[in-house]
Design a protein around this motif. Structure first.
Motif, PDB file in Angstrom:
ATOM      1  N   GLN A 120      31.705   8.343  81.502  1.00 36.77           N
ATOM      2  CA  GLN A 120      31.790   7.877  82.886  1.00 36.77           C
ATOM      3  C   GLN A 120      31.311   6.436  83.019  1.00 36.77           C
ATOM      4  OE1 GLN A 120      29.584  11.347  84.372  1.00 36.77           O
ATOM      5  NE2 GLN A 120      31.253  11.723  85.803  1.00 36.77           N
ATOM      6  N   TYR A 145      34.740   4.131  84.158  1.00 36.54           N
ATOM      7  CA  TYR A 145      34.939   3.778  85.560  1.00 36.54           C
ATOM      8  C   TYR A 145      35.219   2.282  85.687  1.00 36.54           C
ATOM      9  CZ  TYR A 145      33.676   8.331  87.438  1.00 36.54           C
ATOM     10  OH  TYR A 145      33.657   9.666  87.763  1.00 36.54           O
ATOM     11  N   LYS A 146      36.084   1.967  86.634  1.00 32.61           N
ATOM     12  CA  LYS A 146      36.524   0.574  86.806  1.00 32.61           C
ATOM     13  C   LYS A 146      35.331  -0.359  87.006  1.00 32.61           C
ATOM     14  CE  LYS A 146      38.756  -0.321  90.570  1.00 32.61           C
ATOM     15  NZ  LYS A 146      39.860  -0.344  91.562  1.00 32.61           N
ATOM     16  N   ARG A 192      31.792  -0.794  86.023  1.00 28.04           N
ATOM     17  CA  ARG A 192      30.787  -0.273  85.106  1.00 28.04           C
ATOM     18  C   ARG A 192      29.383  -0.555  85.645  1.00 28.04           C
ATOM     19  NH1 ARG A 192      34.753  -2.295  81.561  1.00 28.04           N
ATOM     20  NH2 ARG A 192      35.686  -0.645  80.277  1.00 28.04           N
ATOM     21  N   GLY A 222      28.887   5.245  89.245  1.00 28.60           N
ATOM     22  CA  GLY A 222      29.972   4.349  88.869  1.00 28.60           C
ATOM     23  C   GLY A 222      31.215   4.548  89.703  1.00 28.60           C
ATOM     24  N   ALA A 223      31.383   5.743  90.258  1.00 31.30           N
ATOM     25  CA  ALA A 223      32.535   6.015  91.129  1.00 31.30           C
ATOM     26  C   ALA A 223      32.197   5.771  92.590  1.00 31.30           C
ATOM     27  CB  ALA A 223      32.999   7.456  90.935  1.00 31.30           C
ATOM     28  N   ASP A 273      31.719   2.153  93.646  1.00 31.14           N
ATOM     29  CA  ASP A 273      32.883   1.331  93.324  1.00 31.14           C
ATOM     30  C   ASP A 273      33.554   0.843  94.607  1.00 31.14           C
ATOM     31  OD1 ASP A 273      34.697   0.025  91.813  1.00 31.14           O
ATOM     32  OD2 ASP A 273      35.751   1.808  91.082  1.00 31.14           O
TER      33      ASP A 273
END
Length: 275
Positions: free
Chosen positions: A38, A42-43, A45, A253-254, A257
């Motif tokens: 993860q 994830y885009k 980081r 991380g999500a 974002d």
């Protein structure tokens, strides 16, 4: 048999469960692997989430030590390894909880918080470092005492001080966090609210474990809690794996974002940022 001879013969007071150790190695291994994936995939980081990986690795080492002890309880190395790693590991998860709240304060603004985002993270991470240092010194002292054939009472006392300090820090953190989130709840979008719930749940898991470890070490190496493995399994192993899994389900991380927004005043319209 004297208490000293009993300690040298079997420091646990029981034979560690092989199946429980293997199960926790598998669970912590799975959660730790997911945290690594993860963090990297994830885009956005969020590198500080590697604290969950660090804590997971220490938990794995601790339960590996207990697994090894199930084959030979008289071997000092796995016994000391599991004591030191399982005592220190939750401090990494505490640091993750502190960082989440600091990151959210940074994103929605300091209004309603007694501390700035930077001060919030710095204060509690310093507390975490002090806790880790105390527990590490206690573990090393206990190891030296055990090597001399002594019951590691001085090491126990130092580790107990570290756990009490960590528990007090976490309770203060939870109190301040609840006050902040209560005031700023309407300024959090749906995903960030989920992250808040995960952080509060994880914090409670760490506190439950901290209360248990405080009582356990307070009783001593031959206390009722220490010599009955079910307490270690139910009040240390399970709460901390639930803490880790909570952040797998709602990973920072999500949920952190997306577009960065300017800090808002409390109650400012959030319609445009709901996801």
């Amino acid at each position: 048999m004297s208490s000293q001879e009993t300690f040298n013969y079997n420091p646990y007071g029981y034979i560690p469960s092989r199946s429980a150790a293997a199960a926790f190695i598998g669970l912590y291994g799975l959660s730790t692997t997911l945290h690594i994936v993860q963090t990297l995939l994830y885009k956005r980081r969020v590198w500080w989430t590697l604290v969950f990986t660090a804590g997971g690795i220490m938990e794995i080492l601790g339960w590996v030590g207990r697994l090894q002890s199930s084959f030979d309880v008289t071997s000092p190395t796995p016994y000391l390894m599991q004591i030191i790693t399982l005592i220190i590991a939750p401090a990494w998860f505490s640091a993750g909880c502190y960082a989440v709240t600091g990151a959210l304060i940074h994103r929605i603004g300091q209004q309603g918080s007694h501390l700035s985002a930077r001060a919030y993270t710095a204060l509690f991470v310093v507390c975490d470092c002090i806790s880790i240092a105390l527990q590490g010194v206690g573990g090393a002292t206990a190891g030296k005492e055990a090597d001399r054939g002594e019951s590691p009472e001085k090491g126990r006392a130092i580790m107990l001080a570290g756990i009490v300090f960590q528990l007090a820090s976490m309770c203060l953190f939870l109190l301040l966090s609840v006050q902040f989130y209560k005031k700023r709840w309407n300024d959090l979008n749906r995903q960030r609210r989920k992250l808040v719930w995960a952080t509060m749940f994880a914090s409670l898991c760490i506190i439950v474990r901290g209360i248990f470890r405080t009582a356990e070490l307070g009783e001593g190496w031959k206390g009722f809690l220490f010599v009955h493995e079910i307490f270690t399994i139910d009040l240390d192993g399970f709460p901390i794996i639930l803490c880790m899994l909570a952040f797998n389900v709602v990973h920072p991380g999500a949920t952190l974002d997306g577009e960065e927004v300017s800090p808002r005043k409390p109650g400012e319209n959030m319609k445009s940022s709901i996801v």
